[in-house]
Write a protein that holds these residues in place. Sequence first.
Motif, PDB file in Angstrom:
ATOM      1  N   ARG A   1      -2.653  -2.784  12.222  1.00 40.48           N
ATOM      2  CA  ARG A   1      -3.115  -2.642  13.558  1.00 40.48           C
ATOM      3  C   ARG A   1      -1.813  -2.786  14.466  1.00 40.48           C
ATOM      4  O   ARG A   1      -1.601  -3.078  15.689  1.00 40.48           O
ATOM      5  N   LYS A   2      -0.372  -2.160  13.758  1.00 41.80           N
ATOM      6  CA  LYS A   2       0.896  -2.305  14.483  1.00 41.80           C
ATOM      7  C   LYS A   2       1.507  -0.669  14.349  1.00 41.80           C
ATOM      8  O   LYS A   2       1.281  -0.087  13.292  1.00 41.80           O
TER       9      LYS A   2
ATOM     10  N   THR B   1       2.009  -3.105   6.319  1.00 41.64           N
ATOM     11  CA  THR B   1       1.419  -3.680   7.580  1.00 41.64           C
ATOM     12  C   THR B   1       1.417  -2.715   8.676  1.00 41.64           C
ATOM     13  O   THR B   1       0.616  -3.112   9.657  1.00 41.64           O
ATOM     14  N   ILE B   2       2.170  -1.749   8.550  1.00 44.64           N
ATOM     15  CA  ILE B   2       2.420  -0.861   9.822  1.00 44.64           C
ATOM     16  C   ILE B   2       1.427   0.297   9.817  1.00 44.64           C
ATOM     17  O   ILE B   2       1.326   0.954   8.660  1.00 44.64           O
ATOM     18  N   GLN B   3       0.526   0.534  10.728  1.00 43.80           N
ATOM     19  CA  GLN B   3      -0.307   1.626  10.996  1.00 43.80           C
ATOM     20  C   GLN B   3       0.440   2.989  11.009  1.00 43.80           C
ATOM     21  O   GLN B   3       0.003   3.963  10.379  1.00 43.80           O
ATOM     22  N   SER B   4       1.491   2.957  11.701  1.00 42.69           N
ATOM     23  CA  SER B   4       2.143   4.173  12.212  1.00 42.69           C
ATOM     24  C   SER B   4       3.625   3.870  12.418  1.00 42.69           C
ATOM     25  O   SER B   4       3.777   3.099  13.283  1.00 42.69           O
TER      26      SER B   4
ATOM     27  N   ALA C   1       2.200  -2.423  19.552  1.00 52.78           N
ATOM     28  CA  ALA C   1       3.001  -1.097  19.654  1.00 52.78           C
ATOM     29  C   ALA C   1       4.724  -1.560  20.069  1.00 52.78           C
ATOM     30  O   ALA C   1       4.647  -1.875  21.236  1.00 52.78           O
ATOM     31  N   MET C   2       5.427  -0.970  19.088  1.00 50.66           N
ATOM     32  CA  MET C   2       6.892  -1.048  19.770  1.00 50.66           C
ATOM     33  C   MET C   2       7.153   0.059  20.778  1.00 50.66           C
ATOM     34  O   MET C   2       6.803   1.363  20.249  1.00 50.66           O
TER      35      MET C   2
END
Length: 362
Positions: free
Chosen positions: A177-178, A219-222, A240-241
Amino acid sequence: MSTLPPMSTGALASRRVSRRRFVGGSLAIAVAMPAVGRPAFAAGSLNVYNWDTYIGQDTVANFSDETGTNVRYDLYAGNDELFAKLREGNPGYDVIFPSNDYLERMVVADMVQKLDHSKIPNMSNLAPRFLEAKFDPGREHSLSYFWGTQGVGYRTTAVDGVESWSLLFDSEELSGRKSLLTDVAVLQTAMKYLGFSANSTDPAEIQQAIDLLIRAKPTIQSFAPDTGQDLLISGEVDLAMEYSGDIMQVMEEDDELSYAVPQEGAILWEDVMAIPTGAPNVENAHAFINYILTPEVHAEIAEEVQYACPNQAAVELLPEDQRNNPVIYPSEEVLDRCEFKIYMGEETEGLYAQGMTRVLAS
């Protein structure tokens, strides 16, 4: 990037599109406008090269009306595109808007010329902190346009707040979800999380940041090319960064969204106005930069793009809710934890670029 006809002010209609997006706005404009031939760069006019969606709706038209200057207004998608366009010689642009580290790089490569401050009296409207810069001592080559931070946009129903970058770099919480950005600033932010300078030239420290991001990747979605705000508002991610202004835009649409600069600090950026070497209309270039720094003009642009304005006189004209918004204008305490990305020389820049390529390919 598509070849665009000269841009009409009608194409500058307000819309929620990141000024740093690598696709989207420019292509949409190309489709919407007539397929007409492009005139050659003209002497006695003004040729501007700027980021997409990064000026007021009427700024260019008003300047043209007030001065009688014919303006050609072209768009680029990122600093790399700007640099590549001018590296082999200026094709005819008079004013450009590089970010601070690229301005340094262009100075070293003799791609920008010194400003004549006597022709830009409105530079006195800039806040004192923007009248000097480590990346451009004496402001010899540039004047500030907008600035901001890279931080974390988040959904308040999923997380109470974001105190640390560990939530993105070193935690299973909210796995999948990140989102992170795709540029080297991600690697430099990981350096800050590890306690190093964002501008470290130590290969061993850079390697630790690379390893951290590779471990975090499952763990990162995108890894989003500056579209994290869209992933956030659509509900695809909860963290979101992103750039402060981009998250500010979606916060206006969804009151469950917020923004934070984690305790380890973040990357500061400043976009500047400069005149490239070989500009054919230097007098008009100075006049345009001076016009932008008119308080009413700069304030109108700031209200639309919602990035932090360095023009002290312009900030005083902004709506109270904007000039007092800590997302746009962070406190001194927050700024003290942040760091400007600097140009570190081609060898070190190459290490960072190669490192980010490894992360994305892992």
